[in-house]
Enzyme design. Structure first.
Site, PDB file in Angstrom:
ATOM      1  N   ALA A 170       0.861  -1.189   0.000  1.00  0.00           N
ATOM      2  CA  ALA A 170       0.000   0.000   0.000  1.00  0.00           C
ATOM      3  C   ALA A 170       0.894   1.234   0.000  1.00  0.00           C
ATOM      4  CB  ALA A 170      -0.894   0.015   1.234  1.00  0.00           C
ATOM      5  N   LYS A 171       0.328   2.361  -0.227  1.00  0.00           N
ATOM      6  CA  LYS A 171       1.056   3.623  -0.082  1.00  0.00           C
ATOM      7  C   LYS A 171       0.047   4.723   0.153  1.00  0.00           C
ATOM      8  CE  LYS A 171       5.396   5.035  -0.322  1.00  0.00           C
ATOM      9  NZ  LYS A 171       6.592   4.250   0.045  1.00  0.00           N
TER      10      LYS A 171
END
Ligand code: NAD
Length: 435
Positions: free
Chosen positions: A124-125
């Site tokens: 994720a980011k």
């Protein structure tokens, strides 16, 4: 075109037509590397599409009362790319250049990175498009807390766990932990990279730099280079860049040049890194550092050296400058610093590129130890964390290097192949496509 399903955005690139010159965005760049490796693995097209499609994308408004009483509305993103191997994991970036495409690309790279270093997470980011250098501490704190309120429903210790990235730090992670815990009860495992006093693990702050160091040590040994006679150039002098410079110096490497967003500093006899770190701390920038010549970031990348460590932003090594790069090893401290065109050209010229998903995986690796320590409520020492990190970095480096040699491909392609195999295997074992 599939008439049943008009979505073609993530379809595998046509076989034999992978064109590095056609890559225009950060996400296309990440997917170009995916496509090359997935096709060598002969991964079925439907699995390729599934693995490239981000699992969930959240875009929120972040209205913040500024110190002057006005309300500034920032945009923030949290993009979760793949959860097949565990909760998603990835940093949070505060920078004017943050946008959905960049966050999506960085989220995808986290999926491949966590799989390669073999920690039980997906990718994720997150990010907020803002300029924290023009904001007060109070404004940054309010922005952070409001952002966490907005994404509260998609994060959590078994869902998605943020961490530091560009312009975010342990203090910001502490605010995240506090904002989440106020609603859900004490939950240190919701975020990593925290100060030790609130559940952080000793060694996390410099873990990414340590990981880059360990990877360089292995690469130099493979190439028969004696680090004590090597020279290095480091772009970016924040968390990752300054720690890599310091750790390489400890091996006797002569650090010729380092830079930040404003300028670079160069000394052919080698920089005293601790002095440069102190100068940057006191002045907020490297410009004006007295014991070196001032250079631009472009000039810095052209310097002849044995080891080049890009540790700032994406796409800094590209078709415009790759022909001028004179180095033996590029260790990608930054995420996505090399465009596919440049990657192919440099590989063709015999430069060993330690790809981002390998070189900078030390951060997420020690974040994993921090998460374990939070979930189990059982503290790790710095020695334990660094020993385990070194062991895992070495294993990942040699698995990648051996695969590259066996298949006759770059380390990047080999790293993606290993990672894709692991994510595809988890996806198949869990079952996909049926309710
Ligand atoms: P940071 O904010 O601590 O430092 C960033 C540095 O880059 C600063 O010195 C800044 O001045 C410099 N910079 C910004 N724009 C620049 C430009 N245009 N040219 C040259 N320098 C520029 O961030 P960080 O945590 O050190 O992250 C750096 C890179 O490493 C990013 O690509 C990040 O995604 C990656 N990374 C960080 C971690 C981590 O644990 N912090 C983990 C993995 C990867």
């Amino acid at each position: 075109m599939n008439e049943r399903n008009p979505t073609t955005e993530y379809a595998p690139a046509q076989k034999g037509k992978l064109d590095p010159h056609a890559v225009a965005t950060a996400f296309e760049s990440a997917n170009y590397y995916f496509d090359v490796a997935a096709q060598r693995l002969e991964l079925p097209d439907d699995m390729q599409t599934l693995l490239k499609t981000p699992f969930r994308e959240v875009r929120v408004e972040v209205p913040v009362r500024m110190d002057d009483g006005t309300i500034e509305t920032f945009l923030g993103w949290r993009i979760q790319h793949n959860q097949a191997r565990g909760p998603t994991k990835g940093g949070l970036r505060y920078h004017p250049g943050v946008n959905a495409d960049e966050v999506r690309a960085l989220a995808a790279l986290m999926t491949w990175k966590t799989a390669l270093i073999d920690v039980p997470f997906g990718g994720a980011k997150g990010g907020i498009a803002c300029n924290p250098k023009l904001m007060s501490r109070g404004e940054i704190e309010r922005m952070t807390r409001i952002f966490i309120e907005q994404i509260d429903c998609v994060i959590g210790p078994y869902e998605d766990i943020p961490a530091p990235d560009v312009n975010t730090n342990p203090q910001i992670m502490a605010w995240i932990m506090d904002a989440y815990s106020r609603k859900h009860g004490h939950t240190p495992g919701v975020v990593t990279g925290k100060p030790i006093e609130v559940g952080g693990i000793p060694g996390r702050e410099f873990a990414t730099g340590r990981g880059v160091e360990y990877a360089i040590v292995e690469a130099a040994a493979e190439l028969g280079l004696d680090l004590a006679t090597c020279t290095a150039v480091v772009q970016g002098f924040g968390n990752v860049g300054s720690s890599v410079a310091r750790f390489l110096r400890d091996h006797g490497v002569t650090i010729l040049a380092v830079s930040d967003s404003v300028s670079g500093i160069f000394n052919p006899d080698g920089l005293v890194i601790n002095r440069a770190i102190q100068y940057k701390r006191e002045h907020g920038q490297l410009k004006g550092y007295p014991h070196a010549e001032e250079i631009t970031n472009e000039q810095l990348l052209d310097l002849e050296c044995d080891i080049l460590v890009p540790s700032a932003l994406a796409s800094v090594i590209n078709r415009h400058n790759c022909g001028k790069i004179k180095t033996k090893i590029i260790a990608e401290g930054a995420n996505n610093p090399t465009t596919p065109e440049a990657d192919g050209a440099l590989y063709g010229n015999g430069v060993l590129i330690i790809p981002d998903i390998l070189a900078n995986s030390g951060g997420v690796c020690v974040s994993y130890f921090e998460w374990v320590h939070n979930i189990q409520r059982f503290a790790w020492t710095e020695t334990q964390a660094l020993q385990e990190l070194e062991k895992r970095m070495k294993e990942a480096y040699h698995a990648t290097s051996q695969r590259a040699q066996r298949e006759g491909v770059s380390q990047r392609e080999a790293a993606f192949m290993i990672a894709i195999e692991r994510v595809a295997a988890a996806t198949n074992l869990r079952g996909v496509g049926d309710p």
